[in-house]
Motif scaffolding. Structure first.
Motif, PDB file in Angstrom:
ATOM      1  N   GLU A  34     -27.091  49.928 -61.121  1.00 14.34           N
ATOM      2  CA  GLU A  34     -27.829  50.111 -62.508  1.00 14.34           C
ATOM      3  C   GLU A  34     -29.175  50.085 -62.243  1.00 14.34           C
ATOM      4  OE1 GLU A  34     -26.848  47.059 -65.379  1.00 14.34           O
ATOM      5  OE2 GLU A  34     -24.866  47.894 -65.856  1.00 14.34           O
ATOM      6  N   LEU A  35     -29.759  49.216 -61.243  1.00 16.74           N
ATOM      7  CA  LEU A  35     -30.893  48.893 -60.761  1.00 16.74           C
ATOM      8  C   LEU A  35     -31.454  50.585 -60.177  1.00 16.74           C
ATOM      9  CD1 LEU A  35     -31.569  45.494 -59.379  1.00 16.74           C
ATOM     10  CD2 LEU A  35     -32.594  46.613 -61.380  1.00 16.74           C
ATOM     11  N   ARG A  36     -30.582  51.054 -59.176  1.00 15.68           N
ATOM     12  CA  ARG A  36     -31.008  52.231 -58.656  1.00 15.68           C
ATOM     13  C   ARG A  36     -31.062  53.255 -59.616  1.00 15.68           C
ATOM     14  NH1 ARG A  36     -28.221  52.413 -52.810  1.00 15.68           N
ATOM     15  NH2 ARG A  36     -28.802  50.362 -52.071  1.00 15.68           N
ATOM     16  N   GLU A  37     -30.228  53.357 -60.738  1.00 18.17           N
ATOM     17  CA  GLU A  37     -30.456  54.462 -61.788  1.00 18.17           C
ATOM     18  C   GLU A  37     -31.663  54.133 -62.562  1.00 18.17           C
ATOM     19  OE1 GLU A  37     -26.831  53.980 -64.042  1.00 18.17           O
ATOM     20  OE2 GLU A  37     -25.604  55.085 -62.763  1.00 18.17           O
ATOM     21  N   ARG A  38     -31.947  53.016 -62.701  1.00 12.05           N
ATOM     22  CA  ARG A  38     -33.280  52.832 -63.466  1.00 12.05           C
ATOM     23  C   ARG A  38     -34.433  53.173 -62.786  1.00 12.05           C
ATOM     24  NH1 ARG A  38     -32.479  46.703 -66.203  1.00 12.05           N
ATOM     25  NH2 ARG A  38     -30.778  47.387 -67.768  1.00 12.05           N
ATOM     26  N   MET A  39     -34.318  52.999 -61.415  1.00 16.04           N
ATOM     27  CA  MET A  39     -35.454  53.412 -60.645  1.00 16.04           C
ATOM     28  C   MET A  39     -35.541  54.725 -60.467  1.00 16.04           C
ATOM     29  SD  MET A  39     -35.514  50.236 -57.382  1.00 16.04           S
ATOM     30  CE  MET A  39     -34.272  51.193 -56.727  1.00 16.04           C
ATOM     31  N   VAL A  40     -34.568  55.529 -60.415  1.00 15.92           N
ATOM     32  CA  VAL A  40     -34.471  57.061 -60.454  1.00 15.92           C
ATOM     33  C   VAL A  40     -35.006  57.473 -61.608  1.00 15.92           C
ATOM     34  CG1 VAL A  40     -33.015  59.017 -60.140  1.00 15.92           C
ATOM     35  CG2 VAL A  40     -32.494  57.243 -58.729  1.00 15.92           C
ATOM     36  N   ARG A  41     -34.881  57.001 -62.951  1.00 14.60           N
ATOM     37  CA  ARG A  41     -35.238  57.405 -64.130  1.00 14.60           C
ATOM     38  C   ARG A  41     -36.849  57.158 -64.265  1.00 14.60           C
ATOM     39  NH1 ARG A  41     -30.324  55.371 -66.374  1.00 14.60           N
ATOM     40  NH2 ARG A  41     -31.366  53.348 -67.093  1.00 14.60           N
ATOM     41  N   VAL A  42     -37.182  55.983 -63.693  1.00 11.33           N
ATOM     42  CA  VAL A  42     -38.544  55.501 -63.580  1.00 11.33           C
ATOM     43  C   VAL A  42     -39.280  56.506 -62.877  1.00 11.33           C
ATOM     44  CG1 VAL A  42     -40.344  53.674 -62.973  1.00 11.33           C
ATOM     45  CG2 VAL A  42     -38.187  52.990 -64.351  1.00 11.33           C
ATOM     46  N   GLU A  43     -38.746  56.926 -61.552  1.00 12.55           N
ATOM     47  CA  GLU A  43     -39.514  57.677 -60.705  1.00 12.55           C
ATOM     48  C   GLU A  43     -39.863  59.120 -61.201  1.00 12.55           C
ATOM     49  OE1 GLU A  43     -37.067  57.445 -57.221  1.00 12.55           O
ATOM     50  OE2 GLU A  43     -38.046  55.790 -56.463  1.00 12.55           O
ATOM     51  N   GLU A  44     -38.691  59.547 -62.137  1.00 10.93           N
ATOM     52  CA  GLU A  44     -38.392  60.920 -62.619  1.00 10.93           C
ATOM     53  C   GLU A  44     -39.822  60.905 -63.810  1.00 10.93           C
ATOM     54  OE1 GLU A  44     -34.884  61.486 -63.984  1.00 10.93           O
ATOM     55  OE2 GLU A  44     -33.767  62.088 -62.055  1.00 10.93           O
ATOM     56  N   GLU A  45     -39.726  59.759 -64.730  1.00  6.13           N
ATOM     57  CA  GLU A  45     -40.644  59.837 -65.568  1.00  6.13           C
ATOM     58  C   GLU A  45     -42.112  59.709 -65.254  1.00  6.13           C
ATOM     59  OE1 GLU A  45     -42.404  59.981 -69.348  1.00  6.13           O
ATOM     60  OE2 GLU A  45     -40.141  60.138 -68.724  1.00  6.13           O
ATOM     61  N   LEU A  46     -42.137  58.907 -63.976  1.00  8.22           N
ATOM     62  CA  LEU A  46     -43.627  58.807 -63.390  1.00  8.22           C
ATOM     63  C   LEU A  46     -44.074  60.226 -62.898  1.00  8.22           C
ATOM     64  CD1 LEU A  46     -43.443  55.439 -61.198  1.00  8.22           C
ATOM     65  CD2 LEU A  46     -44.983  56.095 -63.092  1.00  8.22           C
ATOM     66  N   LYS A  47     -43.181  61.139 -62.270  1.00  6.99           N
ATOM     67  CA  LYS A  47     -43.227  62.536 -62.027  1.00  6.99           C
ATOM     68  C   LYS A  47     -43.694  63.012 -62.982  1.00  6.99           C
ATOM     69  CE  LYS A  47     -40.818  66.325 -59.579  1.00  6.99           C
ATOM     70  NZ  LYS A  47     -39.594  66.808 -58.713  1.00  6.99           N
ATOM     71  N   HIS A  48     -43.028  63.140 -64.152  1.00  7.14           N
ATOM     72  CA  HIS A  48     -43.467  63.919 -65.476  1.00  7.14           C
ATOM     73  C   HIS A  48     -44.753  63.488 -65.945  1.00  7.14           C
ATOM     74  CE1 HIS A  48     -42.781  66.037 -69.157  1.00  7.14           C
ATOM     75  NE2 HIS A  48     -43.021  64.745 -69.869  1.00  7.14           N
ATOM     76  N   GLN A  49     -45.001  62.315 -65.916  1.00  9.67           N
ATOM     77  CA  GLN A  49     -46.267  61.866 -66.231  1.00  9.67           C
ATOM     78  C   GLN A  49     -47.509  62.305 -65.187  1.00  9.67           C
ATOM     79  OE1 GLN A  49     -47.399  60.061 -68.804  1.00  9.67           O
ATOM     80  NE2 GLN A  49     -45.149  60.222 -69.740  1.00  9.67           N
ATOM     81  N   ARG A  50     -47.114  62.362 -63.855  1.00  9.96           N
ATOM     82  CA  ARG A  50     -48.040  63.038 -62.940  1.00  9.96           C
ATOM     83  C   ARG A  50     -48.439  64.516 -63.441  1.00  9.96           C
ATOM     84  NH1 ARG A  50     -45.568  59.898 -58.997  1.00  9.96           N
ATOM     85  NH2 ARG A  50     -44.429  61.759 -58.482  1.00  9.96           N
ATOM     86  N   GLU A  51     -47.227  64.936 -63.713  1.00  5.45           N
ATOM     87  CA  GLU A  51     -47.180  66.768 -64.248  1.00  5.45           C
ATOM     88  C   GLU A  51     -48.021  66.900 -65.301  1.00  5.45           C
ATOM     89  OE1 GLU A  51     -46.994  70.615 -63.694  1.00  5.45           O
ATOM     90  OE2 GLU A  51     -46.636  69.153 -62.297  1.00  5.45           O
ATOM     91  N   LEU A  52     -48.037  65.919 -66.525  1.00  2.35           N
ATOM     92  CA  LEU A  52     -48.734  65.972 -67.499  1.00  2.35           C
ATOM     93  C   LEU A  52     -50.159  65.822 -67.271  1.00  2.35           C
ATOM     94  CD1 LEU A  52     -46.594  64.295 -70.136  1.00  2.35           C
ATOM     95  CD2 LEU A  52     -46.739  66.501 -69.899  1.00  2.35           C
ATOM     96  N   MET A  53     -50.305  64.710 -66.475  1.00  2.97           N
ATOM     97  CA  MET A  53     -51.790  64.359 -66.201  1.00  2.97           C
ATOM     98  C   MET A  53     -52.504  65.819 -65.425  1.00  2.97           C
ATOM     99  SD  MET A  53     -51.481  60.319 -65.051  1.00  2.97           S
ATOM    100  CE  MET A  53     -53.310  60.163 -64.577  1.00  2.97           C
TER     101      MET A  53
END
Length: 128
Positions: A34-53
């Motif tokens: 579960e922690l790994r899945e959450r980390m993957v989702r957080v990393e994907e969201e961070l990547k998306h936020q970087r792209e938006l920025m």
């Protein structure tokens, strides 16, 4: 109170078990997944936020470039306007110079006329 190296090692070795116990009795392996899945989702969201920025910064750059072009055009218009005003001032200066020349010419004619009339009056007075 400070922690010793022994305390730190104890905390490290038992952390996974304690976290698993807090996760509603799930075994450590499930909790880790579960922690790994959450980390993957957080990393994907961070990547998306970087792209938006990045996109936002690109749009800001384009807007600044457009503003710069608009400002350059505006300065060119102002410069042309000043050139027109300079030409008008030159025309006004020419008119004033011409008026002064005419005024000087009329003044000289007036002086000549007054001198001539004065001379004629004096000559007529001597003849009588």
């Amino acid at each position: 109170m400070s922690l010793t190296q022994q305390d730190i090692d104890f905390i490290k070795s038992n952390m996974a078990v304690w976290l698993a116990e807090q996760s509603l009795g799930k075994p450590p392996a499930v909790y880790e997944i579960e922690l790994r899945e959450r980390m993957v989702r957080v990393e994907e969201e961070l990547k998306h936020q970087r792209e938006l920025m990045r996109q936002g910064f690109e749009q800001m750059d384009k807007r600044f470039e457009a503003m710069q072009v608009n400002m350059d055009k505006r300065f060119e218009q102002v410069e042309r306007r000043f050139e027109q005003i300079d030409k008008r001032f030159e025309q006004v200066d020419k008119r004033f110079d011409e008026m002064i020349r005419r005024h000087d010419r009329h003044f000289l004619w007036l002086i000549a006329f007054i001198t001539t009339v004065g001379g004629l009056v004096i000559a007529a007075g001597k003849l009588w």
